[in-house]
Design a protein around this motif. Structure first.
Motif, PDB file in Angstrom:
ATOM      1  N   VAL A 265      -6.481 -52.554 -28.547  1.00 29.25           N
ATOM      2  CA  VAL A 265      -5.407 -53.532 -28.712  1.00 29.25           C
ATOM      3  C   VAL A 265      -4.168 -53.104 -27.929  1.00 29.25           C
ATOM      4  O   VAL A 265      -3.755 -51.944 -27.973  1.00 29.25           O
ATOM      5  N   MET A 266      -3.616 -54.069 -27.205  1.00 33.42           N
ATOM      6  CA  MET A 266      -2.393 -53.810 -26.436  1.00 33.42           C
ATOM      7  C   MET A 266      -1.233 -54.563 -27.092  1.00 33.42           C
ATOM      8  O   MET A 266      -1.321 -55.768 -27.325  1.00 33.42           O
ATOM      9  N   MET A 267      -0.179 -53.828 -27.402  1.00 33.58           N
ATOM     10  CA  MET A 267       0.981 -54.438 -28.047  1.00 33.58           C
ATOM     11  C   MET A 267       2.184 -54.294 -27.145  1.00 33.58           C
ATOM     12  O   MET A 267       2.569 -53.181 -26.789  1.00 33.58           O
ATOM     13  N   GLU A 268       2.749 -55.422 -26.778  1.00 36.51           N
ATOM     14  CA  GLU A 268       3.883 -55.370 -25.850  1.00 36.51           C
ATOM     15  C   GLU A 268       5.181 -55.606 -26.609  1.00 36.51           C
ATOM     16  O   GLU A 268       5.336 -56.585 -27.319  1.00 36.51           O
ATOM     17  N   TYR A 269       6.085 -54.644 -26.468  1.00 32.82           N
ATOM     18  CA  TYR A 269       7.406 -54.772 -27.078  1.00 32.82           C
ATOM     19  C   TYR A 269       8.423 -54.883 -25.947  1.00 32.82           C
ATOM     20  O   TYR A 269       8.070 -54.759 -24.773  1.00 32.82           O
ATOM     21  N   GLU A 270       9.696 -55.097 -26.282  1.00 31.16           N
ATOM     22  CA  GLU A 270      10.711 -55.235 -25.232  1.00 31.16           C
ATOM     23  C   GLU A 270      10.779 -54.016 -24.326  1.00 31.16           C
ATOM     24  O   GLU A 270      10.921 -54.118 -23.121  1.00 31.16           O
ATOM     25  N   ASP A 271      10.680 -52.832 -24.935  1.00 32.41           N
ATOM     26  CA  ASP A 271      10.933 -51.614 -24.173  1.00 32.41           C
ATOM     27  C   ASP A 271       9.707 -50.748 -23.954  1.00 32.41           C
ATOM     28  O   ASP A 271       9.805 -49.668 -23.386  1.00 32.41           O
ATOM     29  N   ARG A 272       8.554 -51.184 -24.431  1.00 32.12           N
ATOM     30  CA  ARG A 272       7.390 -50.325 -24.275  1.00 32.12           C
ATOM     31  C   ARG A 272       6.087 -51.095 -24.469  1.00 32.12           C
ATOM     32  O   ARG A 272       6.089 -52.193 -25.045  1.00 32.12           O
ATOM     33  N   ILE A 273       5.040 -50.476 -23.972  1.00 29.00           N
ATOM     34  CA  ILE A 273       3.704 -51.034 -24.238  1.00 29.00           C
ATOM     35  C   ILE A 273       2.916 -49.972 -24.988  1.00 29.00           C
ATOM     36  O   ILE A 273       2.772 -48.839 -24.527  1.00 29.00           O
ATOM     37  N   THR A 274       2.449 -50.336 -26.157  1.00 22.59           N
ATOM     38  CA  THR A 274       1.639 -49.411 -26.958  1.00 22.59           C
ATOM     39  C   THR A 274       0.201 -49.905 -26.974  1.00 22.59           C
ATOM     40  O   THR A 274      -0.044 -51.094 -27.155  1.00 22.59           O
ATOM     41  N   VAL A 275      -0.706 -48.970 -26.758  1.00 22.28           N
ATOM     42  CA  VAL A 275      -2.117 -49.335 -26.831  1.00 22.28           C
ATOM     43  C   VAL A 275      -2.772 -48.594 -27.992  1.00 22.28           C
ATOM     44  O   VAL A 275      -2.553 -47.394 -28.179  1.00 22.28           O
ATOM     45  N   CYS A 276      -3.530 -49.338 -28.780  1.00 20.38           N
ATOM     46  CA  CYS A 276      -4.255 -48.776 -29.917  1.00 20.38           C
ATOM     47  C   CYS A 276      -5.702 -48.592 -29.479  1.00 20.38           C
ATOM     48  O   CYS A 276      -6.406 -49.571 -29.227  1.00 20.38           O
ATOM     49  N   ILE A 277      -6.115 -47.335 -29.351  1.00 21.94           N
ATOM     50  CA  ILE A 277      -7.423 -47.061 -28.757  1.00 21.94           C
ATOM     51  C   ILE A 277      -8.482 -46.690 -29.797  1.00 21.94           C
ATOM     52  O   ILE A 277      -8.176 -46.124 -30.845  1.00 21.94           O
ATOM     53  N   SER A 278      -9.722 -47.000 -29.445  1.00 25.18           N
ATOM     54  CA  SER A 278     -10.848 -46.637 -30.297  1.00 25.18           C
ATOM     55  C   SER A 278     -11.415 -45.295 -29.854  1.00 25.18           C
ATOM     56  O   SER A 278     -11.312 -44.913 -28.688  1.00 25.18           O
ATOM     57  N   ASN A 279     -12.012 -44.622 -30.804  1.00 26.90           N
ATOM     58  CA  ASN A 279     -12.461 -43.257 -30.627  1.00 26.90           C
ATOM     59  C   ASN A 279     -13.964 -43.101 -30.832  1.00 26.90           C
ATOM     60  O   ASN A 279     -14.592 -42.173 -30.368  1.00 26.90           O
ATOM     61  N   GLN A 280     -14.514 -44.037 -31.582  1.00 28.15           N
ATOM     62  CA  GLN A 280     -15.938 -44.028 -31.878  1.00 28.15           C
ATOM     63  C   GLN A 280     -16.424 -45.480 -31.884  1.00 28.15           C
ATOM     64  O   GLN A 280     -15.623 -46.399 -32.070  1.00 28.15           O
ATOM     65  N   VAL A 281     -17.742 -45.656 -31.689  1.00 29.70           N
ATOM     66  CA  VAL A 281     -18.329 -46.976 -31.923  1.00 29.70           C
ATOM     67  C   VAL A 281     -18.643 -46.992 -33.413  1.00 29.70           C
ATOM     68  O   VAL A 281     -19.478 -46.232 -33.893  1.00 29.70           O
ATOM     69  N   GLY A 282     -17.903 -47.834 -34.147  1.00 29.94           N
ATOM     70  CA  GLY A 282     -18.020 -47.821 -35.601  1.00 29.94           C
ATOM     71  C   GLY A 282     -17.317 -46.606 -36.177  1.00 29.94           C
ATOM     72  O   GLY A 282     -16.484 -45.976 -35.507  1.00 29.94           O
ATOM     73  N   CYS A 283     -17.649 -46.267 -37.415  1.00 30.79           N
ATOM     74  CA  CYS A 283     -16.976 -45.157 -38.104  1.00 30.79           C
ATOM     75  C   CYS A 283     -17.812 -44.810 -39.326  1.00 30.79           C
ATOM     76  O   CYS A 283     -18.435 -45.682 -39.920  1.00 30.79           O
ATOM     77  N   ARG A 284     -17.864 -43.534 -39.676  1.00 30.96           N
ATOM     78  CA  ARG A 284     -18.687 -43.200 -40.860  1.00 30.96           C
ATOM     79  C   ARG A 284     -17.850 -42.840 -42.083  1.00 30.96           C
ATOM     80  O   ARG A 284     -18.363 -42.340 -43.069  1.00 30.96           O
ATOM     81  N   MET A 285     -16.550 -43.116 -42.020  1.00 30.83           N
ATOM     82  CA  MET A 285     -15.686 -42.685 -43.116  1.00 30.83           C
ATOM     83  C   MET A 285     -15.766 -43.595 -44.342  1.00 30.83           C
ATOM     84  O   MET A 285     -15.483 -43.176 -45.448  1.00 30.83           O
ATOM     85  N   GLY A 286     -16.108 -44.853 -44.117  1.00 30.24           N
ATOM     86  CA  GLY A 286     -16.393 -45.749 -45.249  1.00 30.24           C
ATOM     87  C   GLY A 286     -15.203 -46.262 -46.048  1.00 30.24           C
ATOM     88  O   GLY A 286     -15.398 -46.741 -47.172  1.00 30.24           O
ATOM     89  N   CYS A 287     -13.989 -46.175 -45.526  1.00 32.91           N
ATOM     90  CA  CYS A 287     -12.825 -46.712 -46.267  1.00 32.91           C
ATOM     91  C   CYS A 287     -13.123 -48.171 -46.607  1.00 32.91           C
ATOM     92  O   CYS A 287     -13.483 -48.952 -45.724  1.00 32.91           O
ATOM     93  N   ASN A 288     -12.959 -48.532 -47.864  1.00 34.10           N
ATOM     94  CA  ASN A 288     -13.540 -49.826 -48.250  1.00 34.10           C
ATOM     95  C   ASN A 288     -12.639 -51.033 -47.996  1.00 34.10           C
ATOM     96  O   ASN A 288     -12.955 -52.131 -48.393  1.00 34.10           O
ATOM     97  N   PHE A 289     -11.547 -50.823 -47.273  1.00 27.74           N
ATOM     98  CA  PHE A 289     -10.683 -51.956 -46.893  1.00 27.74           C
ATOM     99  C   PHE A 289     -10.738 -52.191 -45.388  1.00 27.74           C
ATOM    100  O   PHE A 289      -9.994 -52.999 -44.844  1.00 27.74           O
ATOM    101  N   CYS A 290     -11.606 -51.463 -44.675  1.00 27.79           N
ATOM    102  CA  CYS A 290     -11.549 -51.437 -43.213  1.00 27.79           C
ATOM    103  C   CYS A 290     -12.837 -51.981 -42.585  1.00 27.79           C
ATOM    104  O   CYS A 290     -13.936 -51.618 -43.001  1.00 27.79           O
TER     105      CYS A 290
END
Ligand code: SAH
Length: 298
Positions: free
Chosen positions: A50-75
């Motif tokens: 995900v790329m988030m553009e603000y007035e003064d910066r661009i922040t990118v939210c990057i993925s680290n794994q395909v899927g996840c094994r942590m199982g948080c039940n809201f995610c």
């Protein structure tokens, strides 16, 4: 590369390859300037960035794994478990591709996409080196935030690297039993242990830690919980980031209403704990916290 001898090109072909993420789809939010990229990996798996553009910066939210094994039940990222870890270049190329596509420089990174960075620690370490290198993307460590669900021994290892990156801890409940209900990883590491790991991180890096707290109506949003958070964090160099829970269609968690969220914030602030409410972006394109998923619905 016609500017290097053929023999060297042949040698390079034998010892290396140039990876390439394929841009599969870009979704643009209608409510803010957020874009969600879907990239196809060589093995046809899909990851989301995900790329988030603000007035003064661009922040990118990057993925680290395909899927996840942590199982948080809201995610949503964990619904189908872990498929595989991403290689360092696959983490890096998400940023390169977004820079190229927008012809703009990415200034800030959050390791808050799919996956648990400390569950893919050696590749994450290599990625951090590459992204920070002057000959790499030259993004300063201070502009990078790594978020973890609290794998305490790896938090200690990260602290020992003494990189000035920002650490964010997903707390979500100040009580071990409640935390275990919503985050299975909490069974392995008690709150006391992860808070001690945060304190060690602060000692090693002198950086203020972020405590992430996804507010779920009727689950972890009572005044009693706020008071317990205060007790837990008293005197620690940290700030709390409240994340009103985002909808995931397989789950039925709801966010508290706005007044309640700000009341919770107020209780923490009165106890001198700096607290912000995260403005989730890109919720209409499934780009907000917890909404990234393995694969996508066509
Ligand atoms: N694996 C890392 C990164 C996860 S995403 C970690 O657990 O920290 C970043 C943050 O979004 C985490 O705090 C995560 O718990 C939170 N999150 C996940 N699903 C969410 C949802 N549906 N609504 C709000 N926040 C969510």
């Amino acid at each position: 590369m016609n500017n290097i001898p053929k023999s060297l090109r042949e040698k390079l072909r034998q010892v290396s390859y140039i990876g390439n993420l394929k841009k599969e789809l870009v979704l643009e939010s209608k409510i803010d300037k957020t874009k969600k990229y879907l990239f196809e990996l060589n093995d046809k798996n899909i990851i989301e960035t995900v790329m988030m553009e603000y007035e003064d910066r661009i922040t990118v939210c990057i993925s680290n794994q395909v899927g996840c094994r942590m199982g948080c039940n809201f995610c949503a990222s964990t619904l189908e478990g872990l498929i595989r870890n991403l290689e360092p270049w696959e983490i890096l190329d998400q940023i390169i591709k977004i820079q190229e596509d927008n012809n703009k420089r990415v200034s800030n990174l959050v390791l808050m996409g799919s996956g648990e960075p400390l569950d893919n620690f050696s590749n994450t370490k290599k990625f951090l080196e590459l992204v920070n290198d002057k000959n790499g993307l030259n993004i300063g460590y201070r502009h990078i935030t790594l978020s973890t669900c609290g794998i305490a021994p790896k938090m200690i290892e990260l602290a020992d690297l003494e990189l000035p990156i920002n650490l964010a801890l997903s707390l979500h409940s100040p009580y071990d039993d409640k935390r275990q209900e919503i985050m299975p990883v909490a069974k392995a590491y008690k709150i006391e242990e992860i808070i001690n790991a945060c304190k060690y991180y602060i000692k090693k890096t002198n950086r203020r830690v972020t405590i992430e707290y996804s507010l779920i109506k009727g689950v972890n949003d009572s005044e009693k919980e706020a008071r317990e958070i205060i007790r837990l964090l008293k005197g620690m160099l940290c700030h709390v980031n409240l994340i009103p829970v985002n909808n995931v269609e397989e789950r039925n968690y709801e966010r508290p209403d706005k007044a309640h969220i700000y009341k919770f914030k107020d209780i923490l602030e009165k106890a001198h704990i700096p607290t912000t409410v995260r403005i989730s972006m890109g919720s209409d394109i499934g780009g907000a916290c917890g909404q990234l998923r393995k694969g996508y619905k066509k």
